[in-house]
Design a protein around this motif. Sequence first.
Motif, PDB file in Angstrom:
ATOM      1  N   UNK A 296       0.817  -1.208   0.000  1.00 38.87           N
ATOM      2  CA  UNK A 296       0.000   0.000   0.000  1.00 38.87           C
ATOM      3  C   UNK A 296       0.853   1.261   0.000  1.00 38.87           C
ATOM      4  N   UNK A 297       2.142   1.078  -0.195  1.00 38.49           N
ATOM      5  CA  UNK A 297       3.058   2.210  -0.160  1.00 38.49           C
ATOM      6  C   UNK A 297       2.706   3.237  -1.235  1.00 38.49           C
ATOM      7  N   UNK A 298       2.684   4.482  -0.813  1.00 42.37           N
ATOM      8  CA  UNK A 298       2.427   5.552  -1.774  1.00 42.37           C
ATOM      9  C   UNK A 298       0.957   5.775  -2.082  1.00 42.37           C
ATOM     10  N   UNK A 299       0.080   4.940  -1.506  1.00 43.21           N
ATOM     11  CA  UNK A 299      -1.355   5.169  -1.736  1.00 43.21           C
ATOM     12  C   UNK A 299      -1.921   5.850  -0.483  1.00 43.21           C
ATOM     13  N   UNK A 300      -2.364   7.088  -0.585  1.00 46.16           N
ATOM     14  CA  UNK A 300      -2.951   7.733   0.592  1.00 46.16           C
ATOM     15  C   UNK A 300      -4.192   6.965   1.049  1.00 46.16           C
ATOM     16  N   UNK A 301      -4.388   6.910   2.371  1.00 41.57           N
ATOM     17  CA  UNK A 301      -5.520   6.164   2.939  1.00 41.57           C
ATOM     18  C   UNK A 301      -6.836   6.408   2.209  1.00 41.57           C
ATOM     19  N   UNK A 302      -7.056   7.687   1.866  1.00 42.52           N
ATOM     20  CA  UNK A 302      -8.328   8.068   1.230  1.00 42.52           C
ATOM     21  C   UNK A 302      -8.516   7.382  -0.118  1.00 42.52           C
ATOM     22  N   UNK A 303      -7.383   7.038  -0.744  1.00 34.86           N
ATOM     23  CA  UNK A 303      -7.461   6.479  -2.105  1.00 34.86           C
ATOM     24  C   UNK A 303      -7.428   4.966  -2.164  1.00 34.86           C
ATOM     25  N   UNK A 304      -7.342   4.330  -0.994  1.00 36.21           N
ATOM     26  CA  UNK A 304      -7.379   2.856  -0.996  1.00 36.21           C
ATOM     27  C   UNK A 304      -8.819   2.415  -1.255  1.00 36.21           C
ATOM     28  N   UNK A 305      -9.002   1.643  -2.302  1.00 35.35           N
ATOM     29  CA  UNK A 305     -10.354   1.249  -2.696  1.00 35.35           C
ATOM     30  C   UNK A 305     -10.667  -0.178  -2.255  1.00 35.35           C
ATOM     31  N   UNK A 306     -11.956  -0.511  -2.151  1.00 34.78           N
ATOM     32  CA  UNK A 306     -12.329  -1.903  -1.875  1.00 34.78           C
ATOM     33  C   UNK A 306     -11.721  -2.862  -2.904  1.00 34.78           C
ATOM     34  N   UNK A 307     -11.582  -2.419  -4.163  1.00 39.58           N
ATOM     35  CA  UNK A 307     -10.969  -3.272  -5.189  1.00 39.58           C
ATOM     36  C   UNK A 307      -9.541  -3.628  -4.799  1.00 39.58           C
ATOM     37  N   UNK A 308      -8.823  -2.634  -4.294  1.00 40.99           N
ATOM     38  CA  UNK A 308      -7.443  -2.865  -3.880  1.00 40.99           C
ATOM     39  C   UNK A 308      -7.411  -3.881  -2.721  1.00 40.99           C
ATOM     40  N   UNK A 309      -8.338  -3.725  -1.798  1.00 39.97           N
ATOM     41  CA  UNK A 309      -8.403  -4.649  -0.656  1.00 39.97           C
ATOM     42  C   UNK A 309      -8.674  -6.069  -1.145  1.00 39.97           C
ATOM     43  N   UNK A 310      -9.603  -6.194  -2.076  1.00 38.83           N
ATOM     44  CA  UNK A 310      -9.934  -7.528  -2.591  1.00 38.83           C
ATOM     45  C   UNK A 310      -8.708  -8.165  -3.249  1.00 38.83           C
ATOM     46  N   UNK A 311      -7.948  -7.345  -3.958  1.00 40.62           N
ATOM     47  CA  UNK A 311      -6.717  -7.848  -4.573  1.00 40.62           C
ATOM     48  C   UNK A 311      -5.795  -8.436  -3.488  1.00 40.62           C
TER      49      UNK A 311
END
Lengths: 277, 114
Positions: free
Chosen positions: A136-151
């Motif tokens: 998750x480096x470089x991704x601000x918390x606000x921009x972490x999406x559910x899609x990213x979590x599923x990945x």
Amino acid sequence: MQNGAGEPWRVGERGARALRSELGLGDAPIDIRDVIGRRGVQLAIQEFPPDWGDGRYLKKGNRHLILLNASVGDANRARFTAAHELGHHELHQDNREVVVYIDTDIHAQRRNNAEREANAFAAHLLAPAEALRRDLHGIPGKEITPEKVVELTIRYGMSYEALVYRVHNAGVISATTRNRLLEGGRGRVRELQALFSSRDDDAFFLTPQLPAEYRAAALKLYEERYITLERLAEMLRTSVEEAADFAHKVGLERERGLEPDEAAVAELRALAEGNAD
Amino acid sequence: MMEHETRALVGRRVREERQAAGYAKLEDFAAALEIDPTNLSRIERGERGLDSLLLARIAALLNVPMDAFFDAERGDMVTMARGASGERDEMVDWGLELLADVEFAEGVIAERGW
């Protein structure tokens, strides 16, 4: 910042780190079946009533077994349970002959340290904080999406919720982001998962099965005419018909008249009883 | 820890270890200890203290170390001495039978050198 602070958390983390280091796993995603096997622990999956819960860890003498309940019907949960039970194996050795951990609900709120340690161990083993931080480096918390979590859930073999809590407890995301992701994932996880290919080991964790080496050993005894087909069926926890079918499939067909003689069977029984003591 | 808390903890732990060791009935265990069941019942409920000699006998009978009775966390960890049947469930029995068969199969193969 370690949001899951507390001694059990640290004990679990230390144990998982030590194991990863001993096995040279670095912080890469793992195949928990492989890790369990390398620790000399048997892994079996069997259909039990759903209300019997997630799993059991058993130690008898110098043999160890992780037993999972297939009717829980959730591969992510089963993997976490397997890692949790391995936590008991790694962290909670006891020199008594028989040691049993009954885990009917691994996610229940526990005041018991051993259970909290095993859960922390499982979380750290499956998804090391360093790896999550890198992912998750470089991704601000606000921009972490559910899609990213599923990945990430597919990468680490954890459920959506467990992964969100894990990332938060590892200090990678804030409570606000955690809550937003939990909310954002609600009811959408299946739909999102369909965007990615599933894990190779999903089917394994949903299918009743005996430890592969044990199954091979039972077949070997049958092949060497040390046991009868009935005993093979018993050892494989199946019917005589299915055992015959299975033996046939692996090319072990025995002609009639080549059944074990009585003396061999008696010897076998004596050995079995001797070992069962 | 206050004295009454220690009594309550030790009492609860004695009951847990007794059940885990397969003494489902308090009376059976009292008989094995040669003490009055009423006394044992009061000990387990934390209403009555016990001296170290009795605790040592209990520990020996249940095959657990003395400090097991002062460890609050240990209660939820189900451990059983060999041959006990108290807290095990059917899933545990299934697993123990499988382990016995694993031991058998490996034993034969090792012995025969297959």
